[in-house]
Design a protein around this motif. Structure first.
Motif, PDB file in Angstrom:
ATOM      1  N   VAL A 129      -6.168  13.965   6.153  1.00  0.00           N
ATOM      2  CA  VAL A 129      -4.786  14.450   6.234  1.00  0.00           C
ATOM      3  C   VAL A 129      -4.515  15.320   5.007  1.00  0.00           C
ATOM      4  N   LEU A 130      -3.930  16.480   5.233  1.00  0.00           N
ATOM      5  CA  LEU A 130      -3.624  17.402   4.139  1.00  0.00           C
ATOM      6  C   LEU A 130      -2.250  18.019   4.359  1.00  0.00           C
ATOM      7  N   ASN A 131      -1.794  18.756   3.370  1.00  0.00           N
ATOM      8  CA  ASN A 131      -0.587  19.577   3.533  1.00  0.00           C
ATOM      9  C   ASN A 131      -0.805  20.895   2.801  1.00  0.00           C
ATOM     10  N   GLY A 132       0.242  21.615   2.540  1.00  0.00           N
ATOM     11  CA  GLY A 132       0.083  22.917   1.906  1.00  0.00           C
ATOM     12  C   GLY A 132      -0.334  22.870   0.461  1.00  0.00           C
ATOM     13  N   GLU A 133      -0.367  21.651  -0.134  1.00  0.00           N
ATOM     14  CA  GLU A 133      -0.761  21.517  -1.537  1.00  0.00           C
ATOM     15  C   GLU A 133      -2.181  21.010  -1.692  1.00  0.00           C
ATOM     16  N   GLY A 134      -2.621  20.151  -0.776  1.00  0.00           N
ATOM     17  CA  GLY A 134      -3.975  19.615  -0.894  1.00  0.00           C
ATOM     18  C   GLY A 134      -4.144  18.335  -0.105  1.00  0.00           C
ATOM     19  N   LEU A 135      -4.998  17.438  -0.636  1.00  0.00           N
ATOM     20  CA  LEU A 135      -5.363  16.210   0.051  1.00  0.00           C
ATOM     21  C   LEU A 135      -4.210  15.217   0.026  1.00  0.00           C
ATOM     22  N   VAL A 136      -3.788  14.759   1.206  1.00  0.00           N
ATOM     23  CA  VAL A 136      -2.730  13.753   1.337  1.00  0.00           C
ATOM     24  C   VAL A 136      -3.333  12.360   1.481  1.00  0.00           C
ATOM     25  N   GLY A 137      -4.354  12.202   2.326  1.00  0.00           N
ATOM     26  CA  GLY A 137      -4.960  10.900   2.535  1.00  0.00           C
ATOM     27  C   GLY A 137      -5.831  10.896   3.766  1.00  0.00           C
ATOM     28  N   ARG A 138      -5.930   9.724   4.381  1.00  0.00           N
ATOM     29  CA  ARG A 138      -6.731   9.598   5.601  1.00  0.00           C
ATOM     30  C   ARG A 138      -6.022   8.679   6.584  1.00  0.00           C
ATOM     31  N   VAL A 139      -6.279   8.892   7.861  1.00  0.00           N
ATOM     32  CA  VAL A 139      -5.674   8.086   8.917  1.00  0.00           C
ATOM     33  C   VAL A 139      -6.357   6.725   8.949  1.00  0.00           C
ATOM     34  N   THR A 140      -5.548   5.652   8.958  1.00  0.00           N
ATOM     35  CA  THR A 140      -6.115   4.292   9.002  1.00  0.00           C
ATOM     36  C   THR A 140      -5.806   3.560  10.305  1.00  0.00           C
ATOM     37  N   THR A 141      -4.638   3.802  10.871  1.00  0.00           N
ATOM     38  CA  THR A 141      -4.246   3.127  12.109  1.00  0.00           C
ATOM     39  C   THR A 141      -3.635   4.152  13.053  1.00  0.00           C
ATOM     40  N   VAL A 142      -4.000   4.067  14.324  1.00  0.00           N
ATOM     41  CA  VAL A 142      -3.522   5.043  15.306  1.00  0.00           C
ATOM     42  C   VAL A 142      -2.873   4.319  16.471  1.00  0.00           C
ATOM     43  N   SER A 194       0.831  -1.202   0.000  1.00  0.00           N
ATOM     44  CA  SER A 194       0.000   0.000   0.000  1.00  0.00           C
ATOM     45  C   SER A 194       0.863   1.249   0.000  1.00  0.00           C
ATOM     46  N   TRP A 195       0.283   2.314  -0.538  1.00  0.00           N
ATOM     47  CA  TRP A 195       0.931   3.622  -0.484  1.00  0.00           C
ATOM     48  C   TRP A 195       0.565   4.246   0.859  1.00  0.00           C
ATOM     49  N   THR A 196       1.454   4.108   1.823  1.00  0.00           N
ATOM     50  CA  THR A 196       1.203   4.615   3.159  1.00  0.00           C
ATOM     51  C   THR A 196       2.433   5.327   3.696  1.00  0.00           C
ATOM     52  N   VAL A 197       2.205   6.171   4.685  1.00  0.00           N
ATOM     53  CA  VAL A 197       3.296   6.800   5.423  1.00  0.00           C
ATOM     54  C   VAL A 197       2.962   6.741   6.902  1.00  0.00           C
ATOM     55  N   THR A 198       4.000   6.830   7.720  1.00  0.00           N
ATOM     56  CA  THR A 198       3.836   6.896   9.171  1.00  0.00           C
ATOM     57  C   THR A 198       4.185   8.297   9.634  1.00  0.00           C
ATOM     58  N   ILE A 199       3.359   8.867  10.495  1.00  0.00           N
ATOM     59  CA  ILE A 199       3.600  10.207  11.017  1.00  0.00           C
ATOM     60  C   ILE A 199       3.848  10.140  12.519  1.00  0.00           C
ATOM     61  N   ASP A 200       4.505  11.180  13.043  1.00  0.00           N
ATOM     62  CA  ASP A 200       4.903  11.173  14.453  1.00  0.00           C
ATOM     63  C   ASP A 200       3.859  11.810  15.361  1.00  0.00           C
ATOM     64  N   ALA A 201       2.613  11.500  15.137  1.00  0.00           N
ATOM     65  CA  ALA A 201       1.520  11.945  16.009  1.00  0.00           C
ATOM     66  C   ALA A 201       0.532  10.793  16.109  1.00  0.00           C
ATOM     67  N   GLY A 202      -0.104  10.664  17.287  1.00  0.00           N
ATOM     68  CA  GLY A 202      -1.016   9.552  17.484  1.00  0.00           C
ATOM     69  C   GLY A 202      -2.137   9.887  18.441  1.00  0.00           C
ATOM     70  N   ALA A 203      -2.595   8.863  19.149  1.00  0.00           N
ATOM     71  CA  ALA A 203      -3.737   9.033  20.046  1.00  0.00           C
ATOM     72  C   ALA A 203      -3.449  10.051  21.142  1.00  0.00           C
ATOM     73  N   ASP A 253      -2.023  12.691  20.829  1.00  0.00           N
ATOM     74  CA  ASP A 253      -2.162  14.024  20.237  1.00  0.00           C
ATOM     75  C   ASP A 253      -3.587  14.293  19.770  1.00  0.00           C
ATOM     76  N   GLY A 254      -4.500  13.402  20.090  1.00  0.00           N
ATOM     77  CA  GLY A 254      -5.900  13.596  19.719  1.00  0.00           C
ATOM     78  C   GLY A 254      -6.278  13.013  18.380  1.00  0.00           C
ATOM     79  N   LEU A 255      -5.414  12.212  17.778  1.00  0.00           N
ATOM     80  CA  LEU A 255      -5.716  11.625  16.478  1.00  0.00           C
ATOM     81  C   LEU A 255      -6.606  10.402  16.628  1.00  0.00           C
ATOM     82  N   LYS A 256      -7.477  10.203  15.635  1.00  0.00           N
ATOM     83  CA  LYS A 256      -8.362   9.044  15.588  1.00  0.00           C
ATOM     84  C   LYS A 256      -8.384   8.498  14.172  1.00  0.00           C
ATOM     85  N   ARG A 257      -8.882   7.303  14.058  1.00  0.00           N
ATOM     86  CA  ARG A 257      -9.018   6.683  12.751  1.00  0.00           C
ATOM     87  C   ARG A 257      -9.982   7.488  11.884  1.00  0.00           C
ATOM     88  N   ASP A 258      -9.759   7.469  10.571  1.00  0.00           N
ATOM     89  CA  ASP A 258     -10.623   8.128   9.586  1.00  0.00           C
ATOM     90  C   ASP A 258     -10.656   9.647   9.764  1.00  0.00           C
TER      91      ASP A 258
END
Length: 317
Positions: free
Chosen positions: A151-164, A132-141, A143-148
């Motif tokens: 995720v965006l950046n300064g250009e537009g839509l990056v994706g969605r959170v699948t696992t926390v 899969s095309w996935t990345v891991t980020i250094d923020a999680g539960a 930090d208030g993150l939840k599944r679904d």
């Protein structure tokens, strides 16, 4: 000098005198009566002795050269170390400046859409979900993150959170073949569904097979029920190719995403959805159309003919 009895007596006498002077010099210590003569001799013969010593002592010269060479080498090594450190600092500064630009652009996007975001850094790619095309980020539960979450950046839509996890999270990128997001076309509001195709443009199926769409048209996210997994108004990309409908109920459109998925660094997870749909306000401003350049045509006048003279004088009487 010939080896005679007189020469041998003279040699013995000189040796006796030398021993006598040495004895007197040793007993006299610092007040030796020959100290002045010794200093005078040193003054006269010292420079000559030093020059001769330098000339005839290659070992001493070599040691001095090695010592000086070592000092020069140390200086060069220090300069090289400082140069490397400076280059590393400059490189680090360039990267920091790039990251500051990314963060600034992302905050502007979040401000335009009224998204509450949690900033994070990409720390890994290709998580455990196969190919899969996935990345891991250094923020999680923590930090208030939840599944679904979107995720965006300064250009537009990056994706969605699948696992926390407690301190990290996995993001499924928008170009993954298993990724689908509802889209809305700018201005016309035509709806569709965008699906990832790896390193190829996104495939967007418009619900209206007869919708007018052309190259350069732009799409944003339509949004999901209760804003999960997608909030509305996030820029998706712009059209690069349109397939004929062929009478089908849907129409395939190929959209180049705004986000460069192979060079992600700073991203933002939308932890608070906007109160109202931002519509098209988050899209970047379109570049101004170039103004046509006026064309000037210059007509040459034949030589010998005054300006304004008729081209044909055959009707004159």
């Amino acid at each position: 000098m010939r080896d005679t009895r007189e020469s041998r007596l003279l040699l013995v006498l000189l040796v006796a005198i030398a021993f006598a002077l040495i004895t007197v010099d040793i007993r006299g210590g610092e007040d030796s009566p020959v100290d002045g003569a010794r200093q005078a001799a040193a003054t006269v013969f010292g420079p000559v002795e030093e020059g001769v010593s330098s000339a005839v002592d290659p070992v001493g010269n070599a040691i001095g050269a090695v010592r000086d060479s070592g000092e020069r080498h140390n200086r060069i090594a220090e300069l090289e170390r400082q140069n490397a450190a400076l280059k590393a600092k400059l490189g680090s500064d360039d990267r920091n400046r790039s990251r500051v630009r990314q963060l600034d652009s992302m905050l502007k996007k979040a401000g335009a859409g009224q998204y509450g975001i949690k900033g994070a850094e990409v720390i890994g790619i290709g998580a455990a979900q196969g190919f899969s095309w996935t990345v891991t980020i250094d923020a999680g539960a923590n930090d208030g993150l939840k599944r679904d979450m979107t995720v965006l950046n300064g250009e537009g839509l990056v994706g969605r959170v699948t696992t926390v996890g407690p301190d990290t999270a996995t993001v499924l990128l928008a170009n993954d073949p298993d990724f689908t997001v509802g889209t809305r076309m700018e201005k016309t509001d035509e709806l569709g569904f965008a699906t990832g195709q790896g390193d190829r443009p996104l495939s967007v199926q418009l619900l209206n097979g007869k919708a007018k769409v052309k190259k350069g048209d732009r799409f944003v996210t339509f949004g999901s029920q209760k804003d999960k997994p997608f909030v509305p108004g996030v820029p998706v990309g712009e059209v690069v190719r349109v397939d004929p409908s062929g009478g089908d109920l849907t129409r395939n459109v190929y959209v180049k995403p705004y986000v460069g998925f192979t060079k992600l660094d700073i991203v933002g997870v939308v932890v608070q959805a906007p109160r109202e749909d931002p519509r098209d306000t988050v899209l970047p401003p379109k570049p101004a159309k170039p103004k046509p350049t006026p064309t000037v045509t210059v007509t040459a006048t034949p030589p010998g003919k005054p300006e304004g003279e008729a081209a044909d004088n055959g009707n004159e009487q």
